[in-house]
Design a protein around this motif. Structure first.
Motif, PDB file in Angstrom:
ATOM      1  N   ASN A 112       0.794  -1.220   0.000  1.00 57.10           N
ATOM      2  CA  ASN A 112       0.000   0.000   0.000  1.00 57.10           C
ATOM      3  C   ASN A 112       0.830   1.276   0.000  1.00 57.10           C
ATOM      4  OD1 ASN A 112      -1.906  -1.965   0.286  1.00 57.10           O
ATOM      5  ND2 ASN A 112      -2.704  -1.264   2.241  1.00 57.10           N
ATOM      6  N   VAL A 113       2.046   1.213   0.516  1.00 56.93           N
ATOM      7  CA  VAL A 113       2.916   2.394   0.522  1.00 56.93           C
ATOM      8  C   VAL A 113       3.942   2.313  -0.599  1.00 56.93           C
ATOM      9  CG1 VAL A 113       4.578   3.727   1.874  1.00 56.93           C
ATOM     10  CG2 VAL A 113       2.542   2.786   2.976  1.00 56.93           C
ATOM     11  N   THR A 116       2.140   2.154  -3.991  1.00 55.92           N
ATOM     12  CA  THR A 116       1.580   3.445  -4.402  1.00 55.92           C
ATOM     13  C   THR A 116       2.670   4.394  -4.868  1.00 55.92           C
ATOM     14  OG1 THR A 116      -0.347   3.225  -2.961  1.00 55.92           O
ATOM     15  CG2 THR A 116       0.288   5.462  -3.589  1.00 55.92           C
ATOM     16  N   GLN A 117       3.798   4.403  -4.161  1.00 54.17           N
ATOM     17  CA  GLN A 117       4.895   5.276  -4.585  1.00 54.17           C
ATOM     18  C   GLN A 117       5.400   4.886  -5.968  1.00 54.17           C
ATOM     19  OE1 GLN A 117       6.126   8.084  -2.796  1.00 54.17           O
ATOM     20  NE2 GLN A 117       6.826   8.385  -4.901  1.00 54.17           N
ATOM     21  N   PHE A 133      -7.059   7.677  -7.259  1.00 48.50           N
ATOM     22  CA  PHE A 133      -6.525   6.873  -6.166  1.00 48.50           C
ATOM     23  C   PHE A 133      -7.672   6.351  -5.323  1.00 48.50           C
ATOM     24  CE2 PHE A 133      -5.017   6.640  -1.684  1.00 48.50           C
ATOM     25  CZ  PHE A 133      -4.134   5.576  -1.848  1.00 48.50           C
ATOM     26  N   SER A 135      -9.058   5.176  -2.093  1.00 46.02           N
ATOM     27  CA  SER A 135      -8.823   5.213  -0.656  1.00 46.02           C
ATOM     28  C   SER A 135     -10.012   4.572   0.049  1.00 46.02           C
ATOM     29  CB  SER A 135      -8.589   6.644  -0.190  1.00 46.02           C
ATOM     30  OG  SER A 135      -8.209   6.678   1.179  1.00 46.02           O
ATOM     31  N   LYS A 169      -3.630   3.987   3.787  1.00 50.62           N
ATOM     32  CA  LYS A 169      -4.492   4.698   2.840  1.00 50.62           C
ATOM     33  C   LYS A 169      -4.375   6.213   3.012  1.00 50.62           C
ATOM     34  CE  LYS A 169      -6.252   1.697   0.123  1.00 50.62           C
ATOM     35  NZ  LYS A 169      -5.931   1.795  -1.325  1.00 50.62           N
ATOM     36  N   GLY A 172      -1.246   7.326   1.423  1.00 49.99           N
ATOM     37  CA  GLY A 172      -1.411   7.360  -0.022  1.00 49.99           C
ATOM     38  C   GLY A 172      -2.120   8.623  -0.484  1.00 49.99           C
TER      39      GLY A 172
END
Length: 350
Positions: A112-113, A116-117, A133, A135, A169, A172
């Motif tokens: 999730n981190v 996303t990056q 995105f 969320s 989330k 993000g």
């Protein structure tokens, strides 16, 4: 896909290439199907490990996706190449199980981190018009109860996540704003409330996804577990409605740079969901169990932005959605996962 989801506002997506990360999951596959129906060319990037094969086959990803890629959102070269060939991106890939994220924060961080990056880096180096995105309402935490003791969540209120999943989330969301705000690519953020709909099935050790947990329990003759007595409140949104709203966020001018709740605006207790399921199984029983760690009291969505900016309202009521899910269980061989007990004659009597 029902005709109710035909939307002339999506005609501008005809011929457009849309990368959908997590496009092989419950929500992602519905997004892909609706994109294909309006003439877009969806590309699916997914690890295809969230659901067992008998259920995953029902998502029909290969039927609707113009390109289907088995891969991970952390694979920089893959994501960069796919984003470089996309007009739009919907980033729906995530480790989305609250209980599993609590047990394995390292895995939650990776998916999730880090994931996303990687997607954001690729979008920054591309000509993508807009990223949506995905969320979650979990970023609100328990919120502040109103006079009727039920919290209503509005997009501009303070955020107090109470789980590892919610933390990832919220990170993000912040990172999307930091990286894409003022860049050549627009963004929209959609906060999903409680998504349900066939062929969603629960996972061992999870307490997420109330409709399938309760329905499968009743269907197989097990008591329906009401964590904390079932007094938590959820805003239940059918997956078809969720997909429609997400695609609208991709193309609606007013949604650029906005964070939008995707919910019904109707608070429903977990106990009420169980009662709707029990209406199909007269011998269904309830059992009260302790509240799991990280399980919020919940609330419901302030839906004014979704209405005003997207012109969107949900089309499927909870009663209709539960009816659809139970009918799917009864008519789909292999719908019950192996780790659930075999159905009993008593539970199936209607």
């Amino acid at each position: 896909m029902a005709d109710v989801y035909f939307d002339p506002r999506l005609s501008e997506l005809a011929g457009a290439s849309v990368l959908v990360t997590g496009g092989g999951g419950l929500v992602g596959s519905r997004i892909v199907a609706q994109l294909a129906a309006c003439g877009a060319k969806p590309t699916v990037l997914d690890r295809f490990d969230a659901y067992p094969h008998p259920v995953r086959d029902l998502f029909r990803v290969d039927q609707h996706g113009a390109r289907v890629v088995l891969g991970d959102v952390r694979e920089r070269a893959t994501v960069k190449w796919l984003a470089g060939h996309a007009d739009y991106v919907i980033h729906a890939a995530a480790y989305a199980d609250v209980a599993a994220c609590t047990r394995r924060p390292d895995t939650a961080f990776a998916a999730n981190v880090h994931g996303t990056q990687t997607v954001l880096d690729a979008v920054m180096e591309s000509s993508v018009k807009r990223l949506v995105f995905v969320s979650s309402a979990s970023v609100y935490g328990d919120g502040t109860p109103t006079e009727d003791s039920v919290a209503r969540f509005a997009e501009d209120q303070p955020l107090t996540p109470i789980s590892v999943y919610a933390n990832t989330k919220l990170w993000g969301e912040h990172q999307v704003r930091l990286m894409l705000g003022g860049s050549g690519s627009e963004y929209s953020i959609v906060r999903y409330f409680s998504v349900y709909g066939d062929p969603q099935i629960p996972k061992p050790g999870s307490h997420s996804w109330m409709v399938p947990w309760l329905a499968l329990s009743a269907h197989t003759g097990k008591p329906m577990r009401l964590n904390g007595g079932g007094h938590q409140v959820r805003d239940m949104v059918h997956v078809e409605d969720i997909a429609h709203a997400t695609i609208l966020a991709l193309v609606t001018d007013q949604a650029a740079g906005q964070t939008i709740n995707i919910g019904t605006g109707i608070p429903t207790s977990v106990r009420r969901i169980a009662e709707l399921v029990a209406a199909h199984y007269p011998r269904a029983a309830f059992i009260e169990t302790p509240m799991p760690e990280g399980d919020p009291r919940g609330g419901y969505a302030d839906t004014r932005r979704a209405t005003d900016l997207l012109g969107w309202r949900p089309a499927i009521t909870l009663t209709e959605g539960v009816n659809r899910y139970v009918n799917w269980l009864r008519t789909t061989p292999g719908a019950v996962p192996d780790w659930f007990s075999a159905p009993t004659t008593a539970a199936l009597a209607a």
